[in-house]
Design a protein around this motif. Sequence first.
Motif, short mmCIF file in Angstrom:
data_model
loop_
_atom_site.label_atom_id
_atom_site.label_comp_id
_atom_site.label_asym_id
_atom_site.label_seq_id
_atom_site.Cartn_x
_atom_site.Cartn_y
_atom_site.Cartn_z
N TYR A 115 -24.41 -26.47 -32.20
CA TYR A 115 -24.19 -25.81 -33.48
C TYR A 115 -23.24 -26.66 -34.33
N LYS A 116 -23.34 -26.50 -35.62
CA LYS A 116 -22.43 -27.18 -36.55
C LYS A 116 -21.12 -26.40 -36.53
N GLU A 117 -20.01 -27.12 -36.43
CA GLU A 117 -18.69 -26.47 -36.33
C GLU A 117 -18.46 -25.57 -37.54
N PRO A 118 -18.30 -24.25 -37.30
CA PRO A 118 -18.06 -23.34 -38.43
C PRO A 118 -16.65 -23.52 -38.99
N LYS A 119 -16.43 -23.00 -40.19
CA LYS A 119 -15.12 -23.11 -40.81
C LYS A 119 -14.14 -22.07 -40.28
N PHE A 120 -14.64 -21.01 -39.66
CA PHE A 120 -13.76 -19.95 -39.14
C PHE A 120 -13.30 -20.26 -37.72
N LYS A 121 -12.17 -19.64 -37.33
CA LYS A 121 -11.64 -19.79 -35.98
C LYS A 121 -12.44 -18.89 -35.03
N TYR A 122 -12.69 -19.40 -33.83
CA TYR A 122 -13.44 -18.62 -32.85
C TYR A 122 -12.97 -18.96 -31.45
N VAL A 123 -13.31 -18.08 -30.53
CA VAL A 123 -13.01 -18.25 -29.12
C VAL A 123 -14.32 -18.46 -28.38
N ILE A 124 -14.37 -19.44 -27.50
CA ILE A 124 -15.53 -19.64 -26.63
C ILE A 124 -15.19 -19.00 -25.29
N VAL A 125 -16.02 -18.08 -24.86
CA VAL A 125 -15.84 -17.45 -23.55
C VAL A 125 -17.01 -17.87 -22.69
N LYS A 126 -16.70 -18.61 -21.63
CA LYS A 126 -17.74 -19.05 -20.69
C LYS A 126 -17.90 -17.96 -19.63
N THR A 127 -19.11 -17.49 -19.47
CA THR A 127 -19.39 -16.49 -18.45
C THR A 127 -20.64 -16.94 -17.69
N SER A 128 -21.23 -16.03 -16.93
CA SER A 128 -22.39 -16.39 -16.11
C SER A 128 -23.34 -15.21 -16.00
N ASP A 187 -19.90 -31.23 -27.64
CA ASP A 187 -19.39 -32.05 -26.54
C ASP A 187 -17.89 -31.89 -26.33
N GLU A 188 -17.12 -31.73 -27.40
CA GLU A 188 -15.66 -31.64 -27.25
C GLU A 188 -15.22 -30.41 -26.46
N TYR A 189 -16.11 -29.42 -26.32
CA TYR A 189 -15.81 -28.23 -25.53
C TYR A 189 -16.43 -28.29 -24.13
N ARG A 190 -17.10 -29.42 -23.82
CA ARG A 190 -17.77 -29.56 -22.53
C ARG A 190 -17.28 -30.78 -21.76
N LYS A 191 -16.15 -31.32 -22.12
CA LYS A 191 -15.63 -32.51 -21.46
C LYS A 191 -15.26 -32.19 -20.02
N PRO A 192 -15.37 -33.16 -19.12
CA PRO A 192 -14.93 -32.94 -17.74
C PRO A 192 -13.48 -32.49 -17.71
N GLY A 193 -13.21 -31.50 -16.90
CA GLY A 193 -11.85 -30.98 -16.77
C GLY A 193 -11.60 -29.74 -17.63
N LEU A 194 -12.51 -29.46 -18.58
CA LEU A 194 -12.36 -28.25 -19.39
C LEU A 194 -13.05 -27.09 -18.69
N CYS A 195 -12.45 -26.64 -17.62
CA CYS A 195 -13.08 -25.60 -16.81
C CYS A 195 -12.54 -24.21 -17.12
N ALA A 196 -11.61 -24.10 -18.05
CA ALA A 196 -11.06 -22.79 -18.40
C ALA A 196 -12.19 -21.91 -18.93
N PRO A 197 -12.20 -20.63 -18.57
CA PRO A 197 -13.27 -19.75 -19.03
C PRO A 197 -13.13 -19.36 -20.50
N LEU A 213 -11.85 -20.91 -24.33
CA LEU A 213 -11.41 -22.06 -25.13
C LEU A 213 -11.27 -21.63 -26.59
N LEU A 214 -10.28 -22.17 -27.26
CA LEU A 214 -10.07 -21.87 -28.67
C LEU A 214 -10.68 -22.98 -29.51
N SER A 215 -11.30 -22.59 -30.63
CA SER A 215 -11.90 -23.59 -31.50
C SER A 215 -10.85 -24.56 -32.00
N LYS A 216 -11.28 -25.75 -32.34
CA LYS A 216 -10.36 -26.80 -32.74
C LYS A 216 -10.22 -26.89 -34.26
N ASN A 217 -10.78 -25.95 -34.98
CA ASN A 217 -10.69 -25.99 -36.46
C ASN A 217 -9.52 -25.19 -36.98
#
Length: 142
Positions: free
Chosen positions: A34-47, A126-136, A138-142
Motif C-alpha cells: 500500500y502507499k504510505e497514508p498521511k495519517f498515523k496508524y498501528v500495524i498489528v500482526k496476528t495469525s 518493506d520497512e515494516y518487514r525487515k528481519p528482526g521486526l518481530c514485534a506484534p 508496530l507504529l507507522s513511521k509517518n
Amino acid sequence: MTNSVDFDIECPDCHKVHSVHVTVKVRDPSATCYKEPKFKYVIVKTSDRMVEECGSLYEAARGSWYNVSLNTVKDYKYVFAVIGGIVQEVFVADSWEPSGEHRVQFTGKPAPSNISTGIKGRRIPDEYRKPGLCAPILLSKN
C-alpha cells in the motif's frame, strides 16, 4: 497458496519420535504494497490461529498488547490487522484503554471504504518487514 512440510520431532515428555505434517497458508506473494497514508496508524500482526482462538479478526487485532504505552498509541486513529504480511482489515480506533499492567487494547470498528480502499488486501511496506521486526505491534513511521 499453501506450503507443506513433513518432519519428525522428539516429544520432550515421552521421548517418542512423532511424525508431523505442517501446512502453512502463504498469503499472495504478488500483492503490492500500500502507499504510505498521511495519517498515523498501528500495524498489528496476528495469525489465523489467533483469529480462530479469539473468534474474530477484530478481537485478535484489538488484543491486549504488552509493553505498549497508552500515551504512545492514544493519538493513533487507525489499526491495520495484518496476517502473513497482508492487511486483512483496517479498523478505526475509537478509543485506547489499559488492559492490565503494561498492556493496552483498542475499541473500534472497521474503517469506511474511503480509508481502507488501497490498503486492505495489500502487503505492508518493506520497512515494516525487515528481519528482526518481530514485534506484534508496530507504529507507522509517518
